[in-house]
Design a protein around this motif. Sequence first.
Motif, short mmCIF file in Angstrom:
data_model
loop_
_atom_site.label_atom_id
_atom_site.label_comp_id
_atom_site.label_asym_id
_atom_site.label_seq_id
_atom_site.Cartn_x
_atom_site.Cartn_y
_atom_site.Cartn_z
N MET A 1 0.72 -1.22 -0.02
CA MET A 1 -0.05 -0.12 -0.05
C MET A 1 0.80 1.19 -0.06
N ILE A 2 0.55 1.98 -0.77
CA ILE A 2 1.06 3.42 -0.99
C ILE A 2 0.09 4.25 -0.27
N ALA A 3 0.34 5.12 0.68
CA ALA A 3 -0.63 5.99 1.36
C ALA A 3 0.35 7.48 1.70
N THR A 4 -0.91 8.68 1.55
CA THR A 4 -0.25 9.92 2.30
C THR A 4 -0.02 9.93 3.83
N ASP A 5 0.90 10.41 4.18
CA ASP A 5 0.86 10.68 5.65
C ASP A 5 0.26 11.52 6.31
N VAL A 6 -1.24 11.48 6.35
CA VAL A 6 -2.09 12.11 7.11
C VAL A 6 -2.90 11.86 8.06
N ALA A 7 -3.58 12.59 8.89
CA ALA A 7 -4.46 12.09 9.82
C ALA A 7 -3.80 10.84 10.67
N GLY A 8 -4.54 9.63 10.60
CA GLY A 8 -3.90 8.46 11.47
C GLY A 8 -3.40 7.49 10.76
N THR A 9 -3.07 7.73 9.36
CA THR A 9 -2.57 6.95 8.37
C THR A 9 -1.15 6.23 8.91
N GLY A 10 -0.28 7.14 9.47
CA GLY A 10 1.11 6.72 10.10
C GLY A 10 1.05 5.73 11.30
N GLU A 11 -0.29 5.84 11.84
CA GLU A 11 -0.46 4.88 13.07
C GLU A 11 -0.68 3.31 12.50
N ILE A 12 -1.12 3.48 11.29
CA ILE A 12 -1.35 1.81 10.71
C ILE A 12 -0.22 1.57 9.87
N ILE A 13 0.50 2.37 9.01
CA ILE A 13 1.40 2.06 8.11
C ILE A 13 2.88 2.46 8.68
N GLU A 14 3.55 1.41 8.53
CA GLU A 14 4.96 1.83 8.99
C GLU A 14 6.02 1.67 7.92
N HIS A 15 6.59 2.72 7.43
CA HIS A 15 7.18 2.83 6.08
C HIS A 15 8.07 1.81 5.83
N LYS A 16 7.92 1.34 4.79
CA LYS A 16 9.02 0.17 4.11
C LYS A 16 8.66 -1.11 4.87
N ALA A 17 7.85 -1.24 5.92
CA ALA A 17 7.68 -2.41 6.65
C ALA A 17 6.20 -2.93 6.33
N ASN A 18 5.28 -2.27 6.26
CA ASN A 18 3.95 -2.94 5.84
C ASN A 18 3.29 -1.93 4.68
N LYS B 1 4.81 12.08 1.37
CA LYS B 1 3.87 13.28 2.01
C LYS B 1 2.81 13.78 0.82
N PRO B 2 1.78 14.17 1.32
CA PRO B 2 0.86 14.87 0.46
C PRO B 2 1.24 15.67 -0.88
N GLY B 3 0.97 15.46 -1.94
CA GLY B 3 1.45 16.30 -2.96
C GLY B 3 2.80 15.86 -3.53
N ASP B 4 3.47 15.19 -3.00
CA ASP B 4 5.07 14.99 -3.26
C ASP B 4 4.95 13.80 -4.30
N VAL B 5 4.97 14.38 -5.74
CA VAL B 5 4.80 13.42 -6.69
C VAL B 5 6.09 12.77 -6.96
N ASN B 6 7.34 13.21 -6.49
CA ASN B 6 8.50 12.54 -6.88
C ASN B 6 8.55 11.27 -5.70
N ALA B 7 8.06 11.59 -4.42
CA ALA B 7 8.05 10.52 -3.46
C ALA B 7 7.22 9.38 -3.92
N LEU B 8 5.95 9.67 -4.72
CA LEU B 8 5.04 8.85 -5.23
C LEU B 8 5.66 8.04 -6.23
N SER B 9 6.29 8.46 -7.18
CA SER B 9 6.97 7.95 -8.18
C SER B 9 7.91 6.85 -7.68
N GLU B 10 8.95 7.33 -6.71
CA GLU B 10 9.93 6.61 -6.01
C GLU B 10 9.35 5.34 -5.26
N ALA B 11 8.09 5.27 -4.70
CA ALA B 11 7.47 4.34 -4.02
C ALA B 11 7.07 3.35 -4.79
N LEU B 12 6.46 3.91 -6.10
CA LEU B 12 6.04 2.91 -7.14
C LEU B 12 7.07 2.06 -7.60
#
Length: 77
Positions: A1-18, A23-34
Motif C-alpha cells: 500500500m502507498i498512502a499519504t502521511d495524513v491523519a492517522g495513516t502513520g499509525e497504521i502504516i510503517e514506512h517500508k515495513a507494511n 508526503k501529500p502532494g509529493d509526486v517524486n515520492a509517489l514515483s519513487e514508492a511505485l
Amino acid sequence: MIATDVAGTGEIIEHKANGMLIKPGDVNALSEALEYMLIDKTKLRQMGIEGRKTIENKFLMEKYVNDLQDIIIKTVK
C-alpha cells in the motif's frame, strides 16, 4: 500500500515495513514508492503480509470484542 502521511495513516502504516508513506502532494515520492514496489517484488510481498497482520492485530472485530471484555472484567472487579 502507498498512502499519504495524513491523519492517522502513520499509525497504521510503517514506512517500508507494511506499506509506503509519502508526503501529500509529493509526486517524486509517489514515483519513487511505485518504482520501489515494482522493482523489489519480494519486499512488496513481505509488506503485503505485514500489512495484513497489522490489520488483523489492530482492527478485527474479535480483537475489539476481546479488548472490550477485558475492560469490562477489570471494571467489574
